[in-house]
Design a protein around this motif. Structure first.
Motif, PDB file in Angstrom:
ATOM      1  N   MET A  98       0.847  -1.187   0.000  1.00 31.89           N
ATOM      2  CA  MET A  98       0.000   0.000   0.000  1.00 31.89           C
ATOM      3  C   MET A  98       0.887   1.243   0.000  1.00 31.89           C
ATOM      4  O   MET A  98       1.840   1.338   0.762  1.00 31.89           O
ATOM      5  CB  MET A  98      -0.915   0.006   1.222  1.00 31.89           C
ATOM      6  N   ASN A  99       0.554   2.223  -0.866  1.00 35.44           N
ATOM      7  CA  ASN A  99       1.327   3.454  -0.935  1.00 35.44           C
ATOM      8  C   ASN A  99       1.075   4.314   0.291  1.00 35.44           C
ATOM      9  O   ASN A  99      -0.063   4.506   0.702  1.00 35.44           O
ATOM     10  CB  ASN A  99       0.946   4.238  -2.200  1.00 35.44           C
ATOM     11  N   SER A 100       2.161   4.815   0.870  1.00 33.94           N
ATOM     12  CA  SER A 100       2.046   5.759   1.975  1.00 33.94           C
ATOM     13  C   SER A 100       2.194   7.169   1.428  1.00 33.94           C
ATOM     14  O   SER A 100       2.873   7.399   0.424  1.00 33.94           O
ATOM     15  CB  SER A 100       3.109   5.485   3.034  1.00 33.94           C
ATOM     16  N   GLU A 101       1.544   8.095   2.102  1.00 39.10           N
ATOM     17  CA  GLU A 101       1.526   9.467   1.602  1.00 39.10           C
ATOM     18  C   GLU A 101       2.927  10.084   1.617  1.00 39.10           C
ATOM     19  O   GLU A 101       3.682   9.943   2.577  1.00 39.10           O
ATOM     20  CB  GLU A 101       0.578  10.305   2.454  1.00 39.10           C
ATOM     21  N   LYS A 102       3.266  10.773   0.518  1.00 40.55           N
ATOM     22  CA  LYS A 102       4.539  11.471   0.395  1.00 40.55           C
ATOM     23  C   LYS A 102       4.239  12.906  -0.010  1.00 40.55           C
ATOM     24  O   LYS A 102       3.772  13.180  -1.120  1.00 40.55           O
ATOM     25  CB  LYS A 102       5.432  10.796  -0.644  1.00 40.55           C
ATOM     26  N   ILE A 103       4.490  13.823   0.911  1.00 41.91           N
ATOM     27  CA  ILE A 103       4.189  15.230   0.658  1.00 41.91           C
ATOM     28  C   ILE A 103       5.368  15.869  -0.079  1.00 41.91           C
ATOM     29  O   ILE A 103       6.523  15.742   0.346  1.00 41.91           O
ATOM     30  CB  ILE A 103       3.911  15.971   1.980  1.00 41.91           C
ATOM     31  N   ILE A 104       5.087  16.539  -1.186  1.00 41.89           N
ATOM     32  CA  ILE A 104       6.122  17.189  -1.972  1.00 41.89           C
ATOM     33  C   ILE A 104       5.816  18.679  -2.088  1.00 41.89           C
ATOM     34  O   ILE A 104       4.677  19.110  -1.924  1.00 41.89           O
ATOM     35  CB  ILE A 104       6.247  16.568  -3.383  1.00 41.89           C
ATOM     36  N   THR A 105       6.858  19.442  -2.365  1.00 39.85           N
ATOM     37  CA  THR A 105       6.721  20.879  -2.603  1.00 39.85           C
ATOM     38  C   THR A 105       7.004  21.149  -4.074  1.00 39.85           C
ATOM     39  O   THR A 105       8.140  20.960  -4.540  1.00 39.85           O
ATOM     40  CB  THR A 105       7.691  21.676  -1.710  1.00 39.85           C
ATOM     41  N   ALA A 106       6.012  21.588  -4.800  1.00 32.59           N
ATOM     42  CA  ALA A 106       6.157  21.825  -6.239  1.00 32.59           C
ATOM     43  C   ALA A 106       6.738  23.213  -6.488  1.00 32.59           C
ATOM     44  O   ALA A 106       6.590  24.121  -5.653  1.00 32.59           O
ATOM     45  CB  ALA A 106       4.802  21.689  -6.922  1.00 32.59           C
ATOM     46  N   PRO A 107       7.392  23.417  -7.637  1.00 35.04           N
ATOM     47  CA  PRO A 107       7.910  24.744  -7.977  1.00 35.04           C
ATOM     48  C   PRO A 107       6.774  25.758  -8.124  1.00 35.04           C
ATOM     49  O   PRO A 107       5.640  25.410  -8.454  1.00 35.04           O
ATOM     50  CB  PRO A 107       8.625  24.519  -9.314  1.00 35.04           C
ATOM     51  N   SER A 108       7.103  27.010  -7.897  1.00 38.22           N
ATOM     52  CA  SER A 108       6.107  28.074  -8.022  1.00 38.22           C
ATOM     53  C   SER A 108       5.614  28.172  -9.461  1.00 38.22           C
ATOM     54  O   SER A 108       6.375  28.013 -10.430  1.00 38.22           O
ATOM     55  CB  SER A 108       6.711  29.403  -7.583  1.00 38.22           C
ATOM     56  N   GLY A 109       4.341  28.444  -9.607  1.00 36.30           N
ATOM     57  CA  GLY A 109       3.759  28.539 -10.934  1.00 36.30           C
ATOM     58  C   GLY A 109       3.922  29.903 -11.566  1.00 36.30           C
ATOM     59  O   GLY A 109       3.677  30.057 -12.777  1.00 36.30           O
ATOM     60  N   TYR A 110       4.370  30.900 -10.792  1.00 35.75           N
ATOM     61  CA  TYR A 110       4.484  32.244 -11.357  1.00 35.75           C
ATOM     62  C   TYR A 110       5.633  32.338 -12.365  1.00 35.75           C
ATOM     63  O   TYR A 110       5.530  33.027 -13.385  1.00 35.75           O
ATOM     64  CB  TYR A 110       4.683  33.265 -10.229  1.00 35.75           C
ATOM     65  N   PHE A 111       6.721  31.629 -12.078  1.00 33.57           N
ATOM     66  CA  PHE A 111       7.823  31.621 -13.048  1.00 33.57           C
ATOM     67  C   PHE A 111       7.379  30.933 -14.344  1.00 33.57           C
ATOM     68  O   PHE A 111       7.698  31.392 -15.454  1.00 33.57           O
ATOM     69  CB  PHE A 111       9.033  30.903 -12.457  1.00 33.57           C
ATOM     70  N   ALA A 112       6.648  29.833 -14.207  1.00 28.56           N
ATOM     71  CA  ALA A 112       6.152  29.131 -15.394  1.00 28.56           C
ATOM     72  C   ALA A 112       5.157  30.002 -16.160  1.00 28.56           C
ATOM     73  O   ALA A 112       5.126  29.986 -17.402  1.00 28.56           O
ATOM     74  CB  ALA A 112       5.494  27.811 -14.977  1.00 28.56           C
ATOM     75  N   LEU A 113       4.340  30.767 -15.432  1.00 25.90           N
ATOM     76  CA  LEU A 113       3.395  31.659 -16.108  1.00 25.90           C
ATOM     77  C   LEU A 113       4.136  32.751 -16.878  1.00 25.90           C
ATOM     78  O   LEU A 113       3.758  33.108 -18.006  1.00 25.90           O
ATOM     79  CB  LEU A 113       2.453  32.279 -15.072  1.00 25.90           C
ATOM     80  N   LEU A 114       5.212  33.278 -16.268  1.00 24.06           N
ATOM     81  CA  LEU A 114       6.029  34.274 -16.965  1.00 24.06           C
ATOM     82  C   LEU A 114       6.658  33.667 -18.206  1.00 24.06           C
ATOM     83  O   LEU A 114       6.686  34.301 -19.281  1.00 24.06           O
ATOM     84  CB  LEU A 114       7.104  34.802 -16.019  1.00 24.06           C
ATOM     85  N   LEU A 115       7.167  32.443 -18.095  1.00 23.56           N
ATOM     86  CA  LEU A 115       7.751  31.757 -19.244  1.00 23.56           C
ATOM     87  C   LEU A 115       6.718  31.544 -20.338  1.00 23.56           C
ATOM     88  O   LEU A 115       7.029  31.630 -21.535  1.00 23.56           O
ATOM     89  CB  LEU A 115       8.343  30.417 -18.789  1.00 23.56           C
ATOM     90  N   PHE A 116       5.471  31.276 -19.925  1.00 23.77           N
ATOM     91  CA  PHE A 116       4.389  31.072 -20.897  1.00 23.77           C
ATOM     92  C   PHE A 116       4.195  32.325 -21.758  1.00 23.77           C
ATOM     93  O   PHE A 116       4.075  32.248 -22.989  1.00 23.77           O
ATOM     94  CB  PHE A 116       3.101  30.705 -20.159  1.00 23.77           C
ATOM     95  N   PHE A 117       4.187  33.487 -21.116  1.00 24.34           N
ATOM     96  CA  PHE A 117       4.003  34.722 -21.881  1.00 24.34           C
ATOM     97  C   PHE A 117       5.219  35.040 -22.747  1.00 24.34           C
ATOM     98  O   PHE A 117       5.092  35.549 -23.871  1.00 24.34           O
ATOM     99  CB  PHE A 117       3.711  35.893 -20.930  1.00 24.34           C
ATOM    100  N   VAL A 118       6.398  34.745 -22.208  1.00 22.63           N
ATOM    101  CA  VAL A 118       7.616  34.999 -23.008  1.00 22.63           C
ATOM    102  C   VAL A 118       7.620  34.119 -24.255  1.00 22.63           C
ATOM    103  O   VAL A 118       7.908  34.591 -25.373  1.00 22.63           O
ATOM    104  CB  VAL A 118       8.867  34.742 -22.145  1.00 22.63           C
ATOM    105  N   LEU A 119       7.323  32.834 -24.097  1.00 20.90           N
ATOM    106  CA  LEU A 119       7.296  31.938 -25.255  1.00 20.90           C
ATOM    107  C   LEU A 119       6.174  32.311 -26.208  1.00 20.90           C
ATOM    108  O   LEU A 119       6.306  32.154 -27.435  1.00 20.90           O
ATOM    109  CB  LEU A 119       7.130  30.494 -24.777  1.00 20.90           C
ATOM    110  N   GLY A 120       5.053  32.802 -25.652  1.00 20.16           N
ATOM    111  CA  GLY A 120       3.976  33.254 -26.536  1.00 20.16           C
ATOM    112  C   GLY A 120       4.400  34.430 -27.392  1.00 20.16           C
ATOM    113  O   GLY A 120       4.072  34.509 -28.581  1.00 20.16           O
TER     114      GLY A 120
END
Length: 285
Positions: free
Chosen positions: A1-23
């Motif tokens: 049985m899988n036990s819970e593993k809490i992770i911290t994901a990267p901030s989405g604001y940098f990815a959102l900025l990259l989205f506009f730059v690539l656009g």
């Protein structure tokens, strides 16, 4: 049985900025007559950058699964970027209130009763809630009903049915609630569910025996009251005889004592006020 593993994901604001730059870059290449490069940048921008953005609200979580493998759970609220190829299952961490339906079951002595419970629960282990059971909401409903039925079968409704019982459904509210909460935590622990509170919300005899049981309760109450009245009356008669003897008010033979005891008991134990009769003669005439 899988036990819970809490992770911290990267901030989405940098990815959102990259989205506009690539656009902007894609628009530039389209304008310069390079549609293939512009289309490639646009696809990368949408598939890789945009689809990886997630919003986790307070008291919510996202369980991340990549190609059948559990990567971890994001529990902190915020704006994040995760692997765009992961499956992002939303699991609420809020407290749920389950108002169970009325169940018709038999208590420990076989009397049909109606019982229902209110249960407050929440998800504590997101991995178990997602992977251990098919549908944890349905699992909670079914197991809660089974626990309430088992509880009703374990104890009598009242002491009238079983005078030797230390706990009854009607008289032991705190103990019964504690036992129900304990059993629910044991049953629902497999799905990563924690029961915060569980209490009986409805308890009554089934309609087919309710009237008979009410009459039985009333009769028991009347008998108990009569027993108390008789015990008190006997004590008062005993005290009256003792006082009369102590102060030499009157000498009573056994027959006069018996008559006095009889009269006092009638007066003290009667349901209605008595009408006194003055005897101007003697007991023997």
């Amino acid at each position: 049985m899988n036990s819970e593993k809490i992770i911290t994901a990267p901030s989405g604001y940098f990815a959102l900025l990259l989205f506009f730059v690539l656009g902007g870059a894609a628009g530039y290449y389209f304008a310069m007559g390079h549609p293939i490069i512009g289309a490639a940048i646009t696809l990368f921008d949408i598939i890789i950058v945009l689809s990886g953005l997630i919003i986790v609200n307070p008291n919510e979580s996202r369980v991340l699964i990549l190609f059948g493998n559990y990567l971890g759970t994001v529990k902190s609220g915020g704006f994040y970027w995760v692997n765009p190829f992961t499956s992002k299952k939303k699991v609420s961490l809020k407290a749920f209130n389950l108002n169970g339906q009325q169940l018709k079951v038999n208590d420990s002595v076989g009397n049909p009763i109606e019982i229902a419970a209110v249960i407050v629960w929440q998800v504590k282990e997101t991995a178990q809630a997602v992977f251990a059971v098919e549908n944890y909401l349905q699992y909670v409903n079914i197991q809660s009903e089974a626990a309430v039925r088992h509880l009703a079968n374990s104890y009598p409704y009242d002491h009238i049915e079983d005078e030797t019982a230390s706990i009854t459904l009607r008289g032991g509210a705190e103990e019964v609630s504690h036992m129900l909460e304990k059993e629910l935590n044991e049953r629902l622990g497999r799905a990563g569910i924690e029961v915060i509170e569980a209490r009986i919300s409805h308890l009554a005899y089934a309609p087919e025996i309710a009237q008979a049981m009410l009459q039985r309760q009333q009769a028991s109450a009347i008998i108990a009251a009569r027993r108390l009245i008789v015990e008190g009356a006997v004590g008062m008669v005993e005290m009256a005889l003792a006082k009369m003897t102590e102060k030499n008010i009157v000498e009573l033979d056994e027959e006069r004592k018996a008559a006095m005891v009889s009269n006092l008991l009638v007066v003290l134990c009667g349901e209605k006020a008595v009408s006194p009769i003055v005897n101007t003669g003697t007991l023997y005439h």
